[in-house]
Design an enzyme around this catalytic site. Structure first.
Site, PDB file in Angstrom:
ATOM      1  CB  CYS A  85       5.941  -2.167  16.378  1.00  0.00           C
ATOM      2  SG  CYS A  85       7.638  -1.860  15.853  1.00  0.00           S
ATOM      3  N   GLY A 102       6.938  -1.795   6.191  1.00  0.00           N
ATOM      4  CA  GLY A 102       8.306  -2.306   6.223  1.00  0.00           C
ATOM      5  C   GLY A 102       9.285  -1.427   6.964  1.00  0.00           C
ATOM      6  CD  GLU A 103      13.395  -0.171   9.997  1.00  0.00           C
ATOM      7  OE1 GLU A 103      12.483   0.244  10.731  1.00  0.00           O
ATOM      8  OE2 GLU A 103      14.293   0.589   9.559  1.00  0.00           O
ATOM      9  CB  CYS A 139       2.689  -1.302  13.930  1.00  0.00           C
ATOM     10  SG  CYS A 139       2.767  -1.001  12.151  1.00  0.00           S
ATOM     11  CB  CYS A 173       6.918  -5.118   8.928  1.00  0.00           C
ATOM     12  SG  CYS A 173       8.173  -4.110   9.751  1.00  0.00           S
ATOM     13  CB  SER A 215       9.325   4.502  15.046  1.00  0.00           C
ATOM     14  OG  SER A 215       8.910   4.855  13.748  1.00  0.00           O
ATOM     15  CG  LEU A 216      11.918   7.740  21.144  1.00  0.00           C
ATOM     16  CD1 LEU A 216      13.276   7.116  20.913  1.00  0.00           C
ATOM     17  CD2 LEU A 216      12.065   9.159  21.673  1.00  0.00           C
ATOM     18  CG  HIS A 217       6.584   4.723  19.044  1.00  0.00           C
ATOM     19  ND1 HIS A 217       5.982   5.831  18.503  1.00  0.00           N
ATOM     20  CD2 HIS A 217       6.877   3.915  17.991  1.00  0.00           C
ATOM     21  CE1 HIS A 217       5.896   5.681  17.197  1.00  0.00           C
ATOM     22  NE2 HIS A 217       6.440   4.554  16.852  1.00  0.00           N
ATOM     23  CB  CYS A 240       0.652   6.507  11.436  1.00  0.00           C
ATOM     24  SG  CYS A 240       1.167   8.103  10.920  1.00  0.00           S
ATOM     25  CB  CYS A 285       3.206   7.713   3.171  1.00  0.00           C
ATOM     26  SG  CYS A 285       3.615   6.488   4.415  1.00  0.00           S
ATOM     27  CG  ASN A 312      -4.084   6.423  13.360  1.00  0.00           C
ATOM     28  OD1 ASN A 312      -4.973   7.256  13.495  1.00  0.00           O
ATOM     29  ND2 ASN A 312      -2.865   6.752  12.949  1.00  0.00           N
ATOM     30  CB  SER A 340      10.295   6.603   9.229  1.00  0.00           C
ATOM     31  OG  SER A 340       9.870   6.333  10.553  1.00  0.00           O
ATOM     32  CD  GLU A 383      -3.020  -0.985   2.247  1.00  0.00           C
ATOM     33  OE1 GLU A 383      -4.193  -1.169   1.896  1.00  0.00           O
ATOM     34  OE2 GLU A 383      -2.701  -0.732   3.420  1.00  0.00           O
TER      35      GLU A 383
HETATM   36  N1  SAH Z   1       9.483   0.642  10.163  1.00  0.00           N
HETATM   37  C1  SAH Z   1       9.656   2.087  10.015  1.00  0.00           C
HETATM   38  C2  SAH Z   1       8.734   2.660   8.975  1.00  0.00           C
HETATM   39  C3  SAH Z   1       7.257   2.651   9.341  1.00  0.00           C
HETATM   40  S1  SAH Z   1       6.821   4.269   9.757  1.00  0.00           S
HETATM   41  C4  SAH Z   1       9.492   2.735  11.359  1.00  0.00           C
HETATM   42  O1  SAH Z   1       9.095   2.049  12.303  1.00  0.00           O
HETATM   43  O2  SAH Z   1       9.803   3.905  11.516  1.00  0.00           O
HETATM   44  C5  SAH Z   1       5.213   4.142  10.347  1.00  0.00           C
HETATM   45  C6  SAH Z   1       5.024   4.979  11.593  1.00  0.00           C
HETATM   46  O3  SAH Z   1       3.696   4.814  12.115  1.00  0.00           O
HETATM   47  C7  SAH Z   1       5.968   4.542  12.685  1.00  0.00           C
HETATM   48  O4  SAH Z   1       6.387   5.633  13.449  1.00  0.00           O
HETATM   49  C8  SAH Z   1       5.062   3.662  13.497  1.00  0.00           C
HETATM   50  O5  SAH Z   1       5.593   3.449  14.764  1.00  0.00           O
HETATM   51  C9  SAH Z   1       3.774   4.441  13.472  1.00  0.00           C
HETATM   52  N2  SAH Z   1       2.622   3.631  13.811  1.00  0.00           N
HETATM   53  C10 SAH Z   1       2.500   2.314  13.690  1.00  0.00           C
HETATM   54  N3  SAH Z   1       1.292   1.890  14.105  1.00  0.00           N
HETATM   55  C11 SAH Z   1       0.621   2.985  14.491  1.00  0.00           C
HETATM   56  C12 SAH Z   1      -0.702   3.195  14.978  1.00  0.00           C
HETATM   57  N4  SAH Z   1      -1.549   2.191  15.124  1.00  0.00           N
HETATM   58  N5  SAH Z   1      -1.078   4.466  15.256  1.00  0.00           N
HETATM   59  C13 SAH Z   1      -0.213   5.485  15.051  1.00  0.00           C
HETATM   60  N6  SAH Z   1       1.029   5.348  14.583  1.00  0.00           N
HETATM   61  C14 SAH Z   1       1.459   4.113  14.303  1.00  0.00           C
END
Ligand code: SAH
Length: 393
Positions: free
Chosen positions: A124, A183-184, A127, A120, A237-239, A357, A113, A314, A215, A100
């Site tokens: 996570c 993907g990463e 995700c 992937c 993607s810190l979180h 996202c 995007c 999301n 990212s 997608e």
């Molecule tokens: N693998 C890479 C590229 C994906 S980026 C990475 O992790 O950075 C996609 C972004 O959306 C990442 O920051 C991911 O952590 C975030 N994301 C994933 N699931 C999400 C969700 N359910 N709600 C909001 N953000 C989310």
């Protein structure tokens, strides 16, 4: 077997030309012309390349092509966000996988995007893409091909824009590219790095390096290479602000913990106030959204030219988390601002078409043709309120 010229850097393209018998002294110029046709004119066939000799055009048509992924489905959100489901050419096992891609239009810019892998490996826990098994890396052609497809759909080719009575303010629709799809990207550097170079090349897709962002969930050893070999912008993607929480949310943290990740960020080349690292932070109720987390975030990012994108979580079918309450997100942002960190709260875009996202998932089992048709008719009946779907192919 026909050679796809999309995604070939100049030396590889010149090798193809050599195999077709183009004399050495002409190869550079021919490669230049081909790039111009493919990346500026959006050519899909060699027949239209009128400044290339008939003889060479015939050879190119016989042995090469300019192939893009096939569009299986196009959807448009009520907020203007678009999503494409793309089918890739058969791999060596004859399998045609799908990915997608999302376009997010804003007043002064448009962000595409794109995906770097089918599925992937990272898992996570918040995700949706992480629930889909990893299938394979995308090739450079497939990564660049996504951008070509988006430009086709949007009419985002210089000649069309010049002729348009109502051109976009920035002179093009796609002004920014983010590797934030499926993907990463730093697990596919072999194909992502050349793609970044073609995107940033003035004779390629001609986007500024400052408008291309890769990212990563934190593949630490590849971060310095990304800087050195592409010079594009970095997003992390810190979180979470502690290893304990991050280990759970982003399992890759067990391999590359926070201190190593942040050290790699500090050393990223070319950082300044105008070139900051983006830290993505998904707001999960009761998990990572406390005031203490906000204060700790300020502390651990100290000294790094940084911007924090606060992403309201999301939801997706089966997800185990809830989005933080709005007041908590605002409080969190305030603490970051007080600590001199820019911390915009991202408005979710395209949620109605699962384009926001972390919602992307393309496992073909998910949307079989029948379901697609149901989704389509549903969209038609809610034409004024819901998403619109167009199916082709
Ligand atoms: N693998 C890479 C590229 C994906 S980026 C990475 O992790 O950075 C996609 C972004 O959306 C990442 O920051 C991911 O952590 C975030 N994301 C994933 N699931 C999400 C969700 N359910 N709600 C909001 N953000 C989310």
């Amino acid at each position: 077997m026909s050679t796809n010229l999309v995604g070939l850097e100049r030396p590889q393209l010149m090798e193809v030309l050599a195999r077709l018998g183009v004399p050495e002294r002409q190869r550079k110029m021919r490669a230049q012309q081909l790039w111009h046709w493919i990346y500026h004119r959006g050519a899909k066939s060699f027949g239209e390349m009128t400044n290339i000799s008939k003889d060479l055009r015939a050879k190119l048509s016989a042995h090469c092509d300019i192939a893009r992924p096939e569009v299986v489905m196009k959807q448009k959100s009520v907020d203007g966000t678009r999503k494409w489901l793309l089918r890739l050419a058969p791999d060596e096992h004859g399998q045609r996988h799908e990915v997608e891609m999302v376009f997010i239009p804003e007043e002064d810019r448009g962000t595409l995007c794109i995906s770097s892998q089918v599925g992937c490996t990272l898992n996570c826990t918040f995700c949706n893409t992480g629930t889909q098994r990893w299938v394979r890396n995308l090739t450079t052609a497939e990564i660049i091909g996504q951008v070509l497809v988006a430009r086709d759909t949007l009419g985002d080719w210089p000649a069309l824009i010049e002729a348009s009575p109502n051109p976009p303010a920035a002179g093009r629709y796609i002004t920014n590219i983010v590797f934030m799809g499926m993907g990463e990207p730093l697990y596919n550097t072999e194909h992502v790095f050349p793609a970044c170079r073609i995107l940033a090349d003035g004779e390629g897709l001609s986007l500024s390096k400052r408008r291309i962002t890769v990212s990563t969930a934190g593949v630490v050893p590849e971060i310095p290479r990304l800087g050195a070999e592409t010079g594009v912008m970095l997003a992390i993607s810190l979180h979470a602000t502690t290893d304990e929480v991050r280990d759970k949310l982003v399992p890759l943290n067990r391999k590359y913990p926070l201190n190593e990740l942040l050290a790699a960020c500090r050393a990223y080349p070319g950082l300044s106030n105008a070139r900051r690292i983006t830290f993505e932070y998904v707001m999960l109720k009761g998990v990572n959204d406390s005031e203490e987390d906000a204060r700790r975030l300020v502390k651990i990012l100290k000294g790094i030219p940084a911007k924090v994108n606060l992403i309201p979580f999301n939801p997706w079918p089966g997800s185990a988390y809830e989005c933080s309450d709005w007041e908590d997100i605002e409080r969190f942002a305030e603490i970051l601002n007080d600590g001199h960190l820019a911390a915009p709260i991202r408005t979710p875009r395209g949620r109605d078409i699962m384009a926001a996202c972390g919602q992307l998932k393309s496992e073909s089992e998910r949307l079989r043709a029948k379901q697609r048709r149901t989704a389509e008719s549903r969209a038609r009946t809610t034409a004024s309120g819901g998403a619109t779907i167009t199916t082709s192919g």
